[in-house]
Design a protein around this motif. Structure first.
Motif, PDB file in Angstrom:
ATOM      1  N   LEU A  77      -2.584  -3.050  -4.632  1.00  0.00           N
ATOM      2  CA  LEU A  77      -3.568  -3.634  -3.725  1.00  0.00           C
ATOM      3  C   LEU A  77      -3.140  -5.048  -3.347  1.00  0.00           C
ATOM      4  O   LEU A  77      -2.768  -5.832  -4.231  1.00  0.00           O
ATOM      5  CB  LEU A  77      -4.941  -3.719  -4.406  1.00  0.00           C
ATOM      6  N   GLN A 113      -4.294  -0.077   5.917  1.00  0.00           N
ATOM      7  CA  GLN A 113      -5.751  -0.110   6.009  1.00  0.00           C
ATOM      8  C   GLN A 113      -6.289  -1.414   5.414  1.00  0.00           C
ATOM      9  O   GLN A 113      -5.890  -1.813   4.319  1.00  0.00           O
ATOM     10  CB  GLN A 113      -6.369   1.081   5.274  1.00  0.00           C
ATOM     11  N   PHE A 114      -7.185  -2.040   6.166  1.00  0.00           N
ATOM     12  CA  PHE A 114      -7.886  -3.238   5.693  1.00  0.00           C
ATOM     13  C   PHE A 114      -9.399  -3.053   5.730  1.00  0.00           C
ATOM     14  O   PHE A 114     -10.153  -3.998   5.508  1.00  0.00           O
ATOM     15  CB  PHE A 114      -7.546  -4.447   6.575  1.00  0.00           C
ATOM     16  N   LYS A 162     -10.047  -0.281  -6.917  1.00  0.00           N
ATOM     17  CA  LYS A 162      -9.084   0.674  -6.365  1.00  0.00           C
ATOM     18  C   LYS A 162      -9.707   2.075  -6.353  1.00  0.00           C
ATOM     19  O   LYS A 162      -9.610   2.808  -5.348  1.00  0.00           O
ATOM     20  CB  LYS A 162      -7.812   0.669  -7.217  1.00  0.00           C
ATOM     21  N   LYS A 171     -11.859  -1.655   3.932  1.00  0.00           N
ATOM     22  CA  LYS A 171     -12.707  -1.973   2.772  1.00  0.00           C
ATOM     23  C   LYS A 171     -12.128  -3.179   2.034  1.00  0.00           C
ATOM     24  O   LYS A 171     -11.074  -3.076   1.391  1.00  0.00           O
ATOM     25  CB  LYS A 171     -12.828  -0.769   1.833  1.00  0.00           C
ATOM     26  N   LYS A 172     -12.832  -4.275   2.139  1.00  0.00           N
ATOM     27  CA  LYS A 172     -12.375  -5.539   1.547  1.00  0.00           C
ATOM     28  C   LYS A 172     -13.423  -6.040   0.572  1.00  0.00           C
ATOM     29  O   LYS A 172     -14.621  -5.879   0.819  1.00  0.00           O
ATOM     30  CB  LYS A 172     -12.142  -6.590   2.644  1.00  0.00           C
ATOM     31  N   TYR A 228     -11.239   0.500  -2.196  1.00  0.00           N
ATOM     32  CA  TYR A 228     -10.986  -0.768  -1.513  1.00  0.00           C
ATOM     33  C   TYR A 228      -9.507  -0.907  -1.185  1.00  0.00           C
ATOM     34  O   TYR A 228      -8.634  -0.471  -1.946  1.00  0.00           O
ATOM     35  CB  TYR A 228     -11.470  -1.945  -2.367  1.00  0.00           C
ATOM     36  N   HIS A 229      -9.245  -1.526  -0.025  1.00  0.00           N
ATOM     37  CA  HIS A 229      -7.880  -1.684   0.462  1.00  0.00           C
ATOM     38  C   HIS A 229      -7.313  -3.078   0.211  1.00  0.00           C
ATOM     39  O   HIS A 229      -6.096  -3.243   0.114  1.00  0.00           O
ATOM     40  CB  HIS A 229      -7.822  -1.415   1.972  1.00  0.00           C
ATOM     41  N   GLN A 265       0.811  -1.217   0.000  1.00  0.00           N
ATOM     42  CA  GLN A 265       0.000   0.000   0.000  1.00  0.00           C
ATOM     43  C   GLN A 265       0.846   1.270   0.000  1.00  0.00           C
ATOM     44  O   GLN A 265       0.333   2.359  -0.258  1.00  0.00           O
ATOM     45  CB  GLN A 265      -0.944  -0.003   1.204  1.00  0.00           C
TER      46      GLN A 265
END
Length: 362
Positions: A267, A68-69, A172, A71-72, A176-177, A62
């Motif tokens: 990502l 950051q996790f 992306k 938003k998966k 989303y992470h 990242q």
């Protein structure tokens, strides 16, 4: 690459090669910063093992130590496979569409797991034989029977990969992470075994399992079909697109594109089991740097799964004896990733607790 492709490179081929050239390595200076943060936390050094590694790897990917996790998303590539005609499965193609529709109503296993893990699920119709309510990115209504003819044209193979890259870029842009790869398609352990056999130079007996519950007779038939298909088409192991087009599936191509897209857009992408791992292997042969952006979730019970992870030089984080597919194993890793990140962010340091820090002993 076959002769006609050497003589005339298509626009899709040029586009894929251009995207692969744009892939850059992760920034490992942020991995070092994340490692220093872990070492400052008031716990024995490296005592959280692979949980620490998850955050460190993500920091490099990242490009920040503020990992950051939140938003998966699990992307599920759904497609049918013509080789089902050869009796290599216990069920018919109609199951693909039925299960695929269940992803939209939280009735499929992966969808239920995603809801519990706080992750989005994005099922894609990249080649289901029937019409579905999924997002339509269909290359064709299923591949052809590889026991008789190539599974798809070279251009169809390229389009399937580019579809995955496109989706990674869209996700992306939506913030989303982390992405994960899943699939649904009756017959896809057969295509995955064939692709992995060619790419790793292995015999079908080593790389082929019972899939969704084949009998011993069914397993022998499946192995024979894989062997004869490879002998018929002679896919070039030095040309991953050729391998995909001759004995692969649209779901494998789409997931390979997600892995390449993860590398292109920085990502982390979580590998599920055997089929997802085959796509990861295909992506790695096309774009070696893509491996730096992959996270292995678990070790599938399918016999080829361990060999694929070894070829990628990746270690799984879970051993659950799963072989369900759909991205289920990848989603099970999501809560572990969240817990690792929570400790990384919130735990007090040796200095804050006025405790002497552990020293790295040689």
């Amino acid at each position: 690459m076959n002769t006609d492709s050497r003589n005339l490179m298509t626009e899709n081929e040029k586009q894929l090669k251009s995207m692969i050239r744009m892939v850059t390595p992760p920034d490992f200076t942020f991995a070092e910063k994340a490692q220093k943060r872990w070492n400052s936390i008031a716990h024995p050094l490296h005592s959280l093992g692979k949980l620490e590694d998850l955050v460190i790897r993500a920091a490099a990917i990242q490009g920040t130590d503020q990992v950051q996790f939140e938003k998966k998303c699990l992307v599920v590539m759904c497609a049918d496979n013509g080789v089902v005609e050869e009796g290599v499965t216990q069920t018919g193609q109609e199951v693909t569409a039925a299960v695929a529709e269940n992803f939209l109503t939280d009735k499929a296993s992966a969808a239920i797991l995603c809801k519990k893990a706080g992750a989005a699920i994005l099922p894609i119709d990249i080649g289901v034989a029937r019409e579905t309510s999924l997002r339509n990115m269909k290359i064709a209504p299923g591949t052809r029977n590889m026991a008789k003819e190539p599974s798809m044209s070279r251009d169809e193979a390229l389009r399937s990969i580019l579809t995955g890259i496109q989706l990674a870029g869209e996700l992306k842009e939506k913030g989303y992470h982390v992405l994960a790869t899943g699939e649904m398609g009756i017959g896809n352990t057969t295509t995955s075994s064939a692709v992995s056999c060619v790419l790793l130079g292995k015999n079908p007996e080593e790389m082929t399992g019972r899939g969704a519950g084949l009998s011993s007779v069914g397993l022998r038939r499946k192995i024979d079909v894989i062997r004869s298909s490879i002998a018929l088409h002679r896919p070039d192991p030095q040309d991953p697109v050729d391998v995909l087009s001759k004995v692969g599936g649209f779901d494998i191509g789409g997931m390979a594109g997600i892995f390449i897209g993860g590398a292109l857009y920085h990502l982390p992408v979580v590998i599920d089991g055997f089929i997802s791992g085959t796509a990861a292997l295909l992506a790695a042969r096309l774009c070696p740097e893509a491996v730096s952006y992959m996270i292995a979730s678990h070790v599938s019970k399918e016999p080829a799964a361990v060999q694929i992870l070894e070829a990628l030089n990746l270690e799984a984080h879970l051993t659950c004896d799963m072989c369900l597919g759909e991205g289920s194993g990848a989603v099970v890793l999501f809560p572990v990733m969240d817990m690792a990140l929570e400790v990384y962010r919130r735990m007090s340091t040796f200095e804050e607790d006025d405790i002497s820090a552990y020293e790295e002993l040689k």
